[in-house]
Design a protein around this motif. Structure first.
Motif, PDB file in Angstrom:
ATOM      1  N   ALA A 224      14.754 -17.201 -51.254  1.00 35.67           N
ATOM      2  CA  ALA A 224      14.359 -17.571 -49.892  1.00 35.67           C
ATOM      3  C   ALA A 224      14.676 -16.480 -48.872  1.00 35.67           C
ATOM      4  O   ALA A 224      14.028 -16.399 -47.824  1.00 35.67           O
ATOM      5  N   THR A 303      11.009 -23.192 -40.649  1.00 28.67           N
ATOM      6  CA  THR A 303       9.787 -22.510 -41.050  1.00 28.67           C
ATOM      7  C   THR A 303      10.084 -21.048 -41.324  1.00 28.67           C
ATOM      8  O   THR A 303      11.177 -20.556 -41.056  1.00 28.67           O
ATOM      9  N   GLU A 304       9.097 -20.337 -41.850  1.00 24.96           N
ATOM     10  CA  GLU A 304       9.277 -18.930 -42.180  1.00 24.96           C
ATOM     11  C   GLU A 304       9.589 -18.126 -40.930  1.00 24.96           C
ATOM     12  O   GLU A 304       8.886 -18.211 -39.931  1.00 24.96           O
ATOM     13  N   LYS A 305      10.647 -17.346 -40.962  1.00 21.81           N
ATOM     14  CA  LYS A 305      11.086 -16.583 -39.802  1.00 21.81           C
ATOM     15  C   LYS A 305      11.487 -15.168 -40.206  1.00 21.81           C
ATOM     16  O   LYS A 305      11.980 -14.939 -41.310  1.00 21.81           O
ATOM     17  N   LYS A 306      11.280 -14.239 -39.282  1.00 23.23           N
ATOM     18  CA  LYS A 306      11.795 -12.890 -39.457  1.00 23.23           C
ATOM     19  C   LYS A 306      12.942 -12.705 -38.475  1.00 23.23           C
ATOM     20  O   LYS A 306      12.834 -13.064 -37.300  1.00 23.23           O
ATOM     21  N   LEU A 324      13.763 -11.819 -43.923  1.00 28.65           N
ATOM     22  CA  LEU A 324      12.610 -12.713 -43.859  1.00 28.65           C
ATOM     23  C   LEU A 324      12.950 -13.973 -44.631  1.00 28.65           C
ATOM     24  O   LEU A 324      13.282 -13.925 -45.822  1.00 28.65           O
ATOM     25  N   PHE A 325      12.908 -15.100 -43.930  1.00 29.00           N
ATOM     26  CA  PHE A 325      13.281 -16.387 -44.519  1.00 29.00           C
ATOM     27  C   PHE A 325      12.044 -17.147 -44.932  1.00 29.00           C
ATOM     28  O   PHE A 325      11.167 -17.444 -44.106  1.00 29.00           O
ATOM     29  N   SER A 326      11.924 -17.454 -46.222  1.00 29.80           N
ATOM     30  CA  SER A 326      10.799 -18.218 -46.752  1.00 29.80           C
ATOM     31  C   SER A 326      11.360 -19.452 -47.443  1.00 29.80           C
ATOM     32  O   SER A 326      11.784 -19.387 -48.608  1.00 29.80           O
ATOM     33  N   ARG A 329      10.829 -20.885 -51.285  1.00 32.81           N
ATOM     34  CA  ARG A 329      11.232 -20.201 -52.519  1.00 32.81           C
ATOM     35  C   ARG A 329      12.594 -20.669 -52.990  1.00 32.81           C
ATOM     36  O   ARG A 329      13.411 -21.104 -52.234  1.00 32.81           O
TER      37      ARG A 329
END
Length: 329
Positions: A224, A303-306, A324-326, A329
């Motif tokens: 992630a 949510t996905e964040k940079k 980068l947070f996904s 995953r």
């Protein structure tokens, strides 16, 4: 993100004990002098410490200076255990049987002289390498210690980035600890103003120093948290630093930082980027403070964040890494 690596698992621990305020005393004149100088440098009105091994039955002033060091050593092993247990059984077994490197970080280098230690084994654990943790990870390859003061975690991550992309190792384990020794904390903050910084005219409240231990396991296996280290930016033109620090950031991204607020805000123009002061939220933990940005990202973002984490040195230079947070995953 270039040269990206994945943070497969990590753990950060801090003491369960209470905060205790530091009070200067004439018996420790040099420490008291550095305390007063640090208050002037940071525009603070006081200093509070949270340390491993404090005992309420001990005289408070001496307790802050000389807590039990064994609690600090045990916490390092607990952080390593927690990081291992967060991995899936398959990944854990793969780590133990793969090529793995171990990097040990701390803020002060040989700091056992500040502890009341009678064991040579414990002295080597603090000053050199924690051998019990090496056995825990079945490390048989490269081991080293990075002493980079507050930059040691980022330097270790850059080393891990090279190790993994050169395919020398499959995993890199970084274990670290921050021991908030008052005389060293104060001397680290007693620095001259950086040219171009804005000196705060108001008191910034109480400065907080929190001891922490951490374990971070990096690999090229997708997870992630995807991390990429940037280059060090020297103190030259403020405009150039702004361009480099804000490059590739867009609205909605996060900018977290560790360092004096007045020195960071001078390079961060008014934008739609959310700026987070890690020290204000979690307290300062030296070399482990930048890792708190991952805690913030996991706890606050769905949510996905940079996120870009910036660390300022004592001379106006800056280093950073992107995450980068996904969550899928």
């Amino acid at each position: 993100m270039k040269n990206e690596i994945y943070l497969s698992s990590f753990s950060l621990l801090e003491p369960d004990e209470n905060f205790y305020f530091y009070a200067p005393h004439w018996l420790n004149a040099w420490e008291a002098y550095l305390y007063n100088q640090a208050l002037k440098s940071t525009s603070a009105s006081g200093w509070a410490f949270k340390r491993f091994g404090t005992d309420k039955e001990t005289y408070a002033r001496e307790m802050i200076r000389k807590p039990r060091y064994i609690d600090y050593l045990e916490s390092m092993e607990q952080a390593a255990d927690a990081a291992l247990q967060q991995m899936t059984p398959r990944d854990r077994m793969l780590l133990l049987k793969s090529r793995a490197a171990f990097i040990y970080i701390d803020a002060w280098g040989e700091s056992s002289v500040f502890e009341n230690i009678t064991s040579a084994l414990h002295t080597s654990t603090i000053d050199t390498l924690p051998k019990n943790i090496l056995k825990k990870f079945s490390i048989k390859n490269v081991t080293c210690k990075v002493r980079g003061e507050k930059f040691s975690l980022i330097q270790a991550m850059q080393l891990a980035q090279d190790y993994l992309h050169w395919q020398v190792f499959d995993f890199v384990v970084i274990c670290g600890a921050y021991r908030a020794i008052p005389v060293l904390v104060f001397s680290d903050e007693d620095i001259p103003d950086i040219k171009g910084s804005v000196k705060s005219k108001q008191k910034n409240g109480v400065q907080i120093s929190v001891e922490r231990t951490g374990c971070f396991i990096f690999s090229l296996r997708e997870s992630a948290l995807r991390v990429s280290c940037g280059k060090y930016v020297a103190n030259d033109n403020v405009g150039d630093i702004q361009l480099k620090m804000m490059k590739d950031l867009t609205e909605g991204d996060l900018l977290t930082f560790s360092g004096r607020k007045e020195n960071i805000t001078r390079i961060a123009p008014q934008t739609c980027i959310d700026i987070i002061d890690l020290k204000d939220i979690y307290g300062a933990s030296g070399c482990l403070t930048p890792a708190l940005s991952w805690e913030y990202l996991l706890n606050k973002t769905l949510t996905e964040k940079k996120m870009r984490t910036i660390l300022a040195d004592n001379f106006g230079g800056y280093s950073y890494f992107d995450t980068l947070f996904s969550p899928g995953r």
